[in-house]
Design a protein around this motif. Structure first.
Motif, PDB file in Angstrom:
ATOM      1  N   TYR A 147     -43.815 -20.776   2.017  1.00 11.54           N
ATOM      2  CA  TYR A 147     -42.592 -21.567   1.257  1.00 11.54           C
ATOM      3  C   TYR A 147     -43.011 -21.656  -0.086  1.00 11.54           C
ATOM      4  N   ASP A 148     -44.428 -21.936  -0.270  1.00  7.93           N
ATOM      5  CA  ASP A 148     -44.871 -22.284  -1.637  1.00  7.93           C
ATOM      6  C   ASP A 148     -44.340 -21.376  -2.415  1.00  7.93           C
ATOM      7  N   ARG A 189     -54.550  -6.220  -4.907  1.00  5.99           N
ATOM      8  CA  ARG A 189     -55.431  -5.499  -5.563  1.00  5.99           C
ATOM      9  C   ARG A 189     -56.850  -6.232  -5.425  1.00  5.99           C
ATOM     10  N   THR A 190     -56.964  -7.497  -5.315  1.00  6.63           N
ATOM     11  CA  THR A 190     -58.082  -8.182  -5.109  1.00  6.63           C
ATOM     12  C   THR A 190     -58.413  -8.005  -3.713  1.00  6.63           C
ATOM     13  N   ALA A 191     -57.431  -7.963  -2.686  1.00 10.24           N
ATOM     14  CA  ALA A 191     -57.608  -7.849  -1.332  1.00 10.24           C
ATOM     15  C   ALA A 191     -58.233  -6.618  -0.946  1.00 10.24           C
ATOM     16  N   ILE A 225     -54.043 -11.437   0.434  1.00  5.47           N
ATOM     17  CA  ILE A 225     -52.763 -10.638   0.725  1.00  5.47           C
ATOM     18  C   ILE A 225     -51.675 -11.753   0.647  1.00  5.47           C
ATOM     19  N   GLN A 226     -51.870 -13.021   1.325  1.00  2.00           N
ATOM     20  CA  GLN A 226     -50.821 -13.980   1.474  1.00  2.00           C
ATOM     21  C   GLN A 226     -50.505 -14.646   0.187  1.00  2.00           C
ATOM     22  N   SER A 227     -51.697 -14.504  -0.812  1.00  4.06           N
ATOM     23  CA  SER A 227     -51.152 -15.247  -2.249  1.00  4.06           C
ATOM     24  C   SER A 227     -50.681 -13.997  -2.999  1.00  4.06           C
TER      25      SER A 227
END
Lengths: 232, 222
Positions: free
Chosen positions: A114-115, B69-71, B63-65
């Motif tokens: 969500y953020d 490419r870093t992942a 991946i979530q962020s």
């Protein structure tokens, strides 16, 4: 002659005021507008608020007060939604022992998701009505545990002014002269992750000392256009 | 990797390269004096072994962020260290799937100031899914996408081969197959996931997906 001059001016002022965000209002997804989505149970995930104390020397964090304000905000929102006939859950699985760790991680994941989407929604609120925004089906892993139809996310940025700062602001007209908190509330479909409802609202007043009093009316107004609970 | 414009760091200072080289030389000299290469290799292996699980979790967080490419770079480092780990293969697959239409290494154009500016504009304006749609619409993006998805599938299958009881690659492979419109294979992977993880938190979600797939398959036959 006078009427012809006045009308274009009135229209121009209304457009400018609208562009400035003065008449944004709540944004509803077509599913909610057309009552295609039935909502009976609501899960409110823990709000995330940032509060800064604005003094003559600069800003200071208010971590302790933030936790208290978040709790009151969640409770006020719960009360408003209950008054609309919804069953409200404030935790995905309050009695669950099994999977507690997984639930905790899943909750953190959807808050994080969500953020990421939140700034895009703020930049183009009207796209909520076009069904543009979604958090993805992963929301389901939390809402299914709570058996909730929708999940509510709350974000806020608040400023508490000292007396001196209020005086300076009022005199110099350099910003709001009262403590205030800008809130945003989103209602997300528990199965599909679509953002069904979004509203931004500012609550004015000393919300760290009298949070219930400051939040009551703005939250009630914010949830006004959410359709009341209906039978499935 | 992420083409971020770091405004607080003077990244194109004229003396930067010279400074990097003398600091690197100083570090190398210190390392050469104090630790021999065999000991250094052992230390490295011990470090990677101790931090392996944390690094795997870090890949999921990257991946979530949206730092795909870093992942991917982290996953390749883990895979090089321990290629026989089912988890490392799984996270490598996840990173390829997350990359989608993006090449693993940024292109010259992307690394240029105009490219970074364009990247920042796209990230600000569009959601991740919308950015991917824009990239897939290009000829180059389409090719890279197919290549990354093929690599992801291969790594998921490798992960399953190394540990057939690991439920995670089945779950992700099902999602990948569904997006590639290989519905009957996706159904089988979902079924296998639910068999291996009967108390899965997302059980109800997966069951809905299975139902939707069955409806699609039935409609296809009709």
């Amino acid at each position: 002659m006078r009427r012809r001059i006045l009308w274009p001016g009135a229209i121009a002022i209304t457009i400018l005021f609208g562009l400035a965000g003065g008449v944004c209002g709540q944004q509803l997804h077509p599913k909610l507008k057309n009552k295609e989505k039935v909502i009976q149970t609501v899960l409110i995930v823990p709000p995330k608020i940032e509060i800064v104390k604005s003094t003559m020397k600069g800003g200071e964090g208010m971590l302790k007060e933030t936790e208290a304000v978040e709790a009151v905000l969640q409770k006020t929102l719960s009360d408003v939604l209950r008054s609309k006939g919804f069953k409200v859950m404030e935790s995905p699985a309050p009695d669950a022992v099994q999977n507690a760790e997984q639930v905790k991680y899943a909750l953190a994941d959807i808050q994080s998701r969500y953020d990421q989407v939140h700034p895009k929604i703020l930049a183009k609120k009207k796209d909520v009505a076009k069904g543009r925004f979604t958090l993805g089906e992963q929301v389901g892993s939390v809402s299914d545990v709570a058996q909730a139809d929708v999940v509510v996310f709350v974000r806020g940025v608040g400023e508490v002014l000292t007396t001196a700062k209020r005086f300076v602001r009022a005199f110099a007209k350099s910003g709001p002269a009262f403590s205030n908190i800008a809130l945003s509330i989103a209602v997300v479909d528990g199965q599909t992750g679509e953002v069904l409802y979004f509203d931004t609202r500012t609550a004015v007043g000393n919300f760290t000392e009298k949070p219930e009093k400051v939040f009551e009316k703005p939250i009630a107004k914010s949830m006004k256009k959410v359709p009341a609970a209906t039978a499935k | 990797y992420e083409l971020e414009r770091v405004t607080l760091f003077y990244s194109d200072h004229p003396a930067l390269e010279e400074r990097l080289s003398y600091v690197t030389a100083a570090i190398t000299k210190v390392n050469a004096e104090s630790v021999d290469s065999q000991a250094a290799a052992e230390n490295r292996a011990r470090y990677l072994s101790t931090t392996e699980r944390g690094a795997q979790h870090d890949i999921a967080l990257e991946i979530q962020s949206g730092r795909f490419r870093t992942a991917h770079a982290l996953s390749q480092k883990l895979l090089k260290f321990n290629p026989m780990s089912s988890e490392n293969c799984y996270y490598s697959a996840e990173s390829y799937r997350a990359l989608g239409p993006r090449p693993a290494e940024p292109t010259t154009r992307e690394l240029s100031p105009e490219g970074r500016k364009e990247n920042a504009r796209l990230k600000q304006k569009y959601l991740v899914e919308e950015q991917e749609k824009l990239l897939i619409a290009t000829a180059g993006g389409q090719e890279v996408f197919k290549d990354n998805i093929a690599k992801a599938e291969a790594m998921y299958r490798r992960s399953i081969e190394l540990d057939p009881k690991n439920p995670k690659p089945h779950r992700s492979l099902a999602v990948l197959l569904e997006k590639s419109e290989r519905y009957s294979e996706a159904l089988e992977e979902h079924r296998r996931y639910l068999e291996l993880e009967p108390k899965a938190l997302d059980r109800a979600l997966v069951e809905r997906q299975v139902e939707a797939l069955r409806t699609r398959l039935a409609a296809g036959k009709n």
